[in-house]
Write a protein that holds these residues in place. Structure first.
Motif, short mmCIF file in Angstrom:
data_model
loop_
_atom_site.label_atom_id
_atom_site.label_comp_id
_atom_site.label_asym_id
_atom_site.label_seq_id
_atom_site.Cartn_x
_atom_site.Cartn_y
_atom_site.Cartn_z
N ASP A 42 0.84 -1.20 0.00
CA ASP A 42 0.00 0.00 0.00
C ASP A 42 0.87 1.24 0.00
O ASP A 42 0.72 2.14 -0.81
CB ASP A 42 -0.79 0.10 1.32
N LEU A 43 1.73 1.27 0.98
CA LEU A 43 2.58 2.42 1.20
C LEU A 43 3.43 2.68 -0.03
O LEU A 43 3.58 3.81 -0.48
CB LEU A 43 3.48 2.14 2.40
N TYR A 44 3.97 1.63 -0.58
CA TYR A 44 4.82 1.73 -1.75
C TYR A 44 4.06 2.34 -2.92
O TYR A 44 4.53 3.27 -3.58
CB TYR A 44 5.34 0.35 -2.13
N GLU A 45 2.85 1.86 -3.15
CA GLU A 45 2.03 2.37 -4.25
C GLU A 45 1.72 3.85 -4.06
O GLU A 45 1.79 4.64 -5.00
CB GLU A 45 0.73 1.57 -4.35
N THR A 46 1.33 4.19 -2.84
CA THR A 46 0.99 5.58 -2.57
C THR A 46 2.19 6.48 -2.81
O THR A 46 2.08 7.55 -3.41
CB THR A 46 0.53 5.74 -1.11
N LEU A 47 3.33 6.06 -2.33
CA LEU A 47 4.54 6.86 -2.51
C LEU A 47 4.84 7.06 -3.99
O LEU A 47 5.18 8.15 -4.43
CB LEU A 47 5.72 6.17 -1.81
N LYS A 48 4.69 5.99 -4.74
CA LYS A 48 5.00 6.06 -6.16
C LYS A 48 4.04 7.04 -6.83
O LYS A 48 4.44 7.87 -7.64
CB LYS A 48 4.86 4.67 -6.78
N ARG A 49 2.77 6.95 -6.45
CA ARG A 49 1.76 7.82 -7.03
C ARG A 49 2.07 9.29 -6.74
O ARG A 49 1.83 10.16 -7.55
CB ARG A 49 0.38 7.44 -6.49
N ARG A 50 2.60 9.51 -5.56
CA ARG A 50 2.92 10.89 -5.18
C ARG A 50 4.24 11.35 -5.79
O ARG A 50 4.69 12.47 -5.52
CB ARG A 50 3.05 11.00 -3.67
N GLY A 51 4.91 10.49 -6.50
CA GLY A 51 6.15 10.90 -7.14
C GLY A 51 7.40 10.71 -6.29
O GLY A 51 8.51 11.02 -6.72
N ALA A 52 7.23 10.18 -5.08
CA ALA A 52 8.40 9.92 -4.25
C ALA A 52 8.99 8.58 -4.69
O ALA A 52 8.40 7.54 -4.48
CB ALA A 52 8.00 9.86 -2.78
N ALA A 53 10.13 8.62 -5.34
CA ALA A 53 10.73 7.39 -5.85
C ALA A 53 11.42 6.63 -4.72
O ALA A 53 12.54 6.90 -4.37
CB ALA A 53 11.74 7.74 -6.94
N VAL A 54 10.69 5.69 -4.17
CA VAL A 54 11.23 4.87 -3.09
C VAL A 54 10.96 3.43 -3.47
O VAL A 54 9.85 3.09 -3.84
CB VAL A 54 10.54 5.18 -1.76
N SER A 55 11.96 2.60 -3.43
CA SER A 55 11.75 1.21 -3.83
C SER A 55 11.01 0.42 -2.76
O SER A 55 11.02 0.77 -1.59
CB SER A 55 13.09 0.54 -4.11
N LEU A 56 10.38 -0.64 -3.20
CA LEU A 56 9.64 -1.48 -2.27
C LEU A 56 10.59 -2.05 -1.21
O LEU A 56 10.24 -2.15 -0.03
CB LEU A 56 8.97 -2.63 -3.04
N ALA A 57 11.80 -2.37 -1.63
CA ALA A 57 12.77 -2.91 -0.67
C ALA A 57 13.02 -1.91 0.44
O ALA A 57 13.12 -2.29 1.61
CB ALA A 57 14.07 -3.25 -1.39
N SER A 58 13.10 -0.65 0.09
CA SER A 58 13.35 0.36 1.13
C SER A 58 12.17 0.48 2.07
O SER A 58 12.34 0.74 3.26
CB SER A 58 13.66 1.71 0.49
#
Lengths: 148, 148
Positions: free
Chosen positions: B39-55
């Motif tokens: 969830d968190l990963y998807e939301t971050l990606k949508r917001r443009g914050a490039a953070v990998s799922l591993a992180s």
DNA sequence: CGCTTATTGCTAATGATTCTCAGTAGCATT
DNA sequence: AATGCTACTGAGAATCATTAGCAATAAGCG
């Protein structure tokens, strides 16, 4: 008796009581602790009951539906099961250091929960309470090891 | 403030406050519900914050150690997290039908647990109480659907 | 600014649980 | 006792959340 109950449960659903299910049920009834599917599989193999791991995984949910066991915890990755307490139910205190599990039951706790659910207009079916911490021995050891 | 606390927590361990950890923390603080790492990963990606799922997976346990979030449940396969209630803590009622989560807190419940632990010589650190059942709406629907 | 080393992203690996499928076996009927 | 209808089983492949390994970066300190 539990075997009969399980047989009846299966029959009522058009399922069959097989040698494998019988072996798994017998082993489950022999256990009084918490066990993982893998545990059970190994024990069965050691006892000479040839039951595949897949069958263990397939049977545990059936036993749970029949009310004979319940899923107890999800420590790490494994799912652990335990024999249902027949009528009542109990909660757990889990030692974070040595893994000891203390089972306890409190009528007062049950009553309190019933009251809380009523206040929230919630229909309670079951519950799980896990208290995490240290058992007596480990609390003492921790105190000795890190007195600072 | 939580950001500062996390920064201090990291520094005390020789760890670094990175852009990624900052983004994850900010998103976690924005959430008030239960969320999965995915969830968190998807939301971050949508917001443009490039953070990998591993992180995300690497950071959640850190936030938990820092006391900012806690592991809430293991529904199915996903592990769900939620923001720690800052000071207190709360328990959950989970509707088996619609998935509604009711959070509640009861001082009486806490006291009772403390008493039970004392009786068992158990040092309590934390606990998890999940009450399963039906919320008001679903209980009514179930009654209507299966009146027999 | 220049190091030291924690951190990141990618991707492969892991491991518990589930699915698939061909062969097997309850069980009710004949 | 044989037959037919299905549920069941074992073995291994498939899933899928979570981790580990590694080369490229980038905090944070002097």
């Amino acid at each position: 008796m539990a075997a009969d109950a399980f047989g009846a449960f299966l029959a009522a659903r058009g399922l069959r009581m097989t040698r494998e299910r019988g072996a798994i049920l017998a082993e489950v009834l022999r256990r009084s602790d918490h066990f993982s599917p893998e545990d059970l599989y190994e024990t069965l193999k050691r006892r000479g009951a040839a039951v595949s791991l897949a069958s263990v995984y397939r049977t545990l949910p059936l036993l749970a539906d029949a009310g004979i066991i319940t899923a107890a915890e999800r420590a790490g990755k494994l799912t652990r099961w335990e024999r249902a307490a027949g009528r009542g139910h109990h909660d757990h205190m889990l030692c974070a250091r040595c893994g000891l599990t203390i089972e306890f039951h409190s009528a007062e706790l049950e009553r309190l929960q019933a009251r809380l659910c009523r206040a929230h207009r919630f229909t309670r079916l079951s519950h799980t309470l896990h208290i995490h911490g240290f058992c007596r021995a480990c609390a003492r050891a921790a105190r000795g090891a890190a007195p600072a």
